[in-house]
Scaffold this motif. Sequence first.
Motif, PDB file in Angstrom:
ATOM      1  N   ARG A 164       4.372  -3.687   4.305  1.00 38.39           N
ATOM      2  CA  ARG A 164       3.574  -3.490   3.094  1.00 38.39           C
ATOM      3  C   ARG A 164       3.022  -2.076   2.983  1.00 38.39           C
ATOM      4  NH1 ARG A 164      -1.891  -3.381   3.926  1.00 38.39           N
ATOM      5  NH2 ARG A 164      -2.367  -3.915   1.771  1.00 38.39           N
ATOM      6  N   GLY A 165       3.087  -1.286   4.056  1.00 42.30           N
ATOM      7  CA  GLY A 165       2.512   0.051   4.036  1.00 42.30           C
ATOM      8  C   GLY A 165       3.579   1.128   4.032  1.00 42.30           C
TER       9      GLY A 165
ATOM     10  N   ASP B  23      -2.400   4.439  -3.530  1.00 36.88           N
ATOM     11  CA  ASP B  23      -3.537   3.624  -3.103  1.00 36.88           C
ATOM     12  C   ASP B  23      -4.450   4.359  -2.127  1.00 36.88           C
ATOM     13  OD1 ASP B  23      -2.713   1.000  -4.336  1.00 36.88           O
ATOM     14  OD2 ASP B  23      -0.967   1.384  -3.063  1.00 36.88           O
ATOM     15  N   ARG B  24      -3.870   5.344  -1.429  1.00 36.31           N
ATOM     16  CA  ARG B  24      -4.640   6.058  -0.409  1.00 36.31           C
ATOM     17  C   ARG B  24      -3.992   7.416  -0.174  1.00 36.31           C
ATOM     18  NH1 ARG B  24      -5.076   2.604   4.760  1.00 36.31           N
ATOM     19  NH2 ARG B  24      -3.227   3.718   5.491  1.00 36.31           N
TER      20      ARG B  24
ATOM     21  N   ARG C 240       5.866   3.841  -6.570  1.00 36.51           N
ATOM     22  CA  ARG C 240       4.916   2.726  -6.669  1.00 36.51           C
ATOM     23  C   ARG C 240       5.576   1.518  -7.327  1.00 36.51           C
ATOM     24  NH1 ARG C 240      -0.749   1.468  -7.160  1.00 36.51           N
ATOM     25  NH2 ARG C 240      -0.974  -0.360  -8.490  1.00 36.51           N
TER      26      ARG C 240
ATOM     27  N   LYS D   2       5.502  -1.840  -5.498  1.00 36.97           N
ATOM     28  CA  LYS D   2       4.590  -2.805  -6.110  1.00 36.97           C
ATOM     29  C   LYS D   2       5.097  -3.151  -7.505  1.00 36.97           C
ATOM     30  CE  LYS D   2       0.207  -2.046  -5.228  1.00 36.97           C
ATOM     31  NZ  LYS D   2      -1.138  -1.422  -5.098  1.00 36.97           N
TER      32      LYS D   2
ATOM     33  N   HIS E 107       4.249   5.450   3.527  1.00 38.64           N
ATOM     34  CA  HIS E 107       3.588   6.748   3.634  1.00 38.64           C
ATOM     35  C   HIS E 107       4.611   7.822   3.270  1.00 38.64           C
ATOM     36  CE1 HIS E 107       1.261   9.920   5.875  1.00 38.64           C
ATOM     37  NE2 HIS E 107       2.471  10.356   6.189  1.00 38.64           N
TER      38      HIS E 107
ATOM     39  N   GLU F 128       0.602   5.235   0.491  1.00 38.54           N
ATOM     40  CA  GLU F 128      -0.208   6.369   0.937  1.00 38.54           C
ATOM     41  C   GLU F 128       0.572   7.656   0.718  1.00 38.54           C
ATOM     42  OE1 GLU F 128      -2.817   6.513   4.698  1.00 38.54           O
ATOM     43  OE2 GLU F 128      -0.939   7.495   5.327  1.00 38.54           O
TER      44      GLU F 128
ATOM     45  N   LEU G  53       0.842  -1.188   0.000  1.00 40.89           N
ATOM     46  CA  LEU G  53       0.000   0.000   0.000  1.00 40.89           C
ATOM     47  C   LEU G  53       0.881   1.242   0.000  1.00 40.89           C
ATOM     48  CD1 LEU G  53      -3.169   0.736   1.989  1.00 40.89           C
ATOM     49  CD2 LEU G  53      -1.220   2.253   2.319  1.00 40.89           C
TER      50      LEU G  53
ATOM     51  N   GLU H 123      -2.061  -2.531  10.430  1.00 38.33           N
ATOM     52  CA  GLU H 123      -1.050  -2.214   9.425  1.00 38.33           C
ATOM     53  C   GLU H 123       0.124  -1.451  10.033  1.00 38.33           C
ATOM     54  OE1 GLU H 123       0.584  -2.846   6.383  1.00 38.33           O
ATOM     55  OE2 GLU H 123      -1.499  -2.776   5.689  1.00 38.33           O
TER      56      GLU H 123
END
Length: 232
Positions: free
Chosen positions: A197-198, A29-30, A223, A227, A200, A11, A9, A176
């Motif tokens: 996985r997160g 993603d956010r 990204r 990913k 920011h 952010e 993810l 998370e």
Amino acid sequence: MSGTAGAPLLEVIALDAADAVAAQEGGADRLELVAEMASDGLTPTTGTVREVLSSTDLPVRVMLRDAAGFLPADLDGLRRTAAELRDAGAEEFVLGFLDGGGAVDVAACAAVLAELAGCRWTFHRALDHASDPDAAWTAAVDLGCDAVLTAGSPRGVEAGIDALLDRAARPRNGVELLVGGGLRTEHVAPLRLAGVRGFHVGGMVRVGGWDTPVDVAKVASLRAMIKPAVPA
């Protein structure tokens, strides 16, 4: 959540609708929506929240923080603001308060959370400034957050990398581990290898710091690191 379960993810911090559009185009993603980065991020105006929500279909987590540091300046005011932002369409939030001794101020957090029933929320980097980060993590999770934002150190990810790797190795029971605060590209690979996985980011995806907008290409590049594309 522990190990490598779940998709990565990304952010991105947004200050306005233009940032939101660029972050989405780059593959975020956010979003975390804040104002006044000179104070490390305060609550945005209701008007800004409406503009951002209408500009993107990404999940948007809105900051609830009314003063620099981690002591609320006006707790009743924050509760009113939380209710107003929900009325404006906000469904996800970011918050976290410490008391004068550096412990999580459970009562203050719970007072604001009473306005946010059913909302997903992140406990932010107050954790890094707590007198006992492990106890703060437990308190934050007990309050019901689904993510904890941390750099592992009040000085940022570079100083906190060992603490982050240690945290990544522990069971997190569906919460998370969201890494941010001075994140650099060289940190991504070891954190991903450890099961983080997160991620920011804010200044990292801007060309000239907070006075410049989110850059689509920078978001896309990050990204790709977080990913990687799956081979056809």
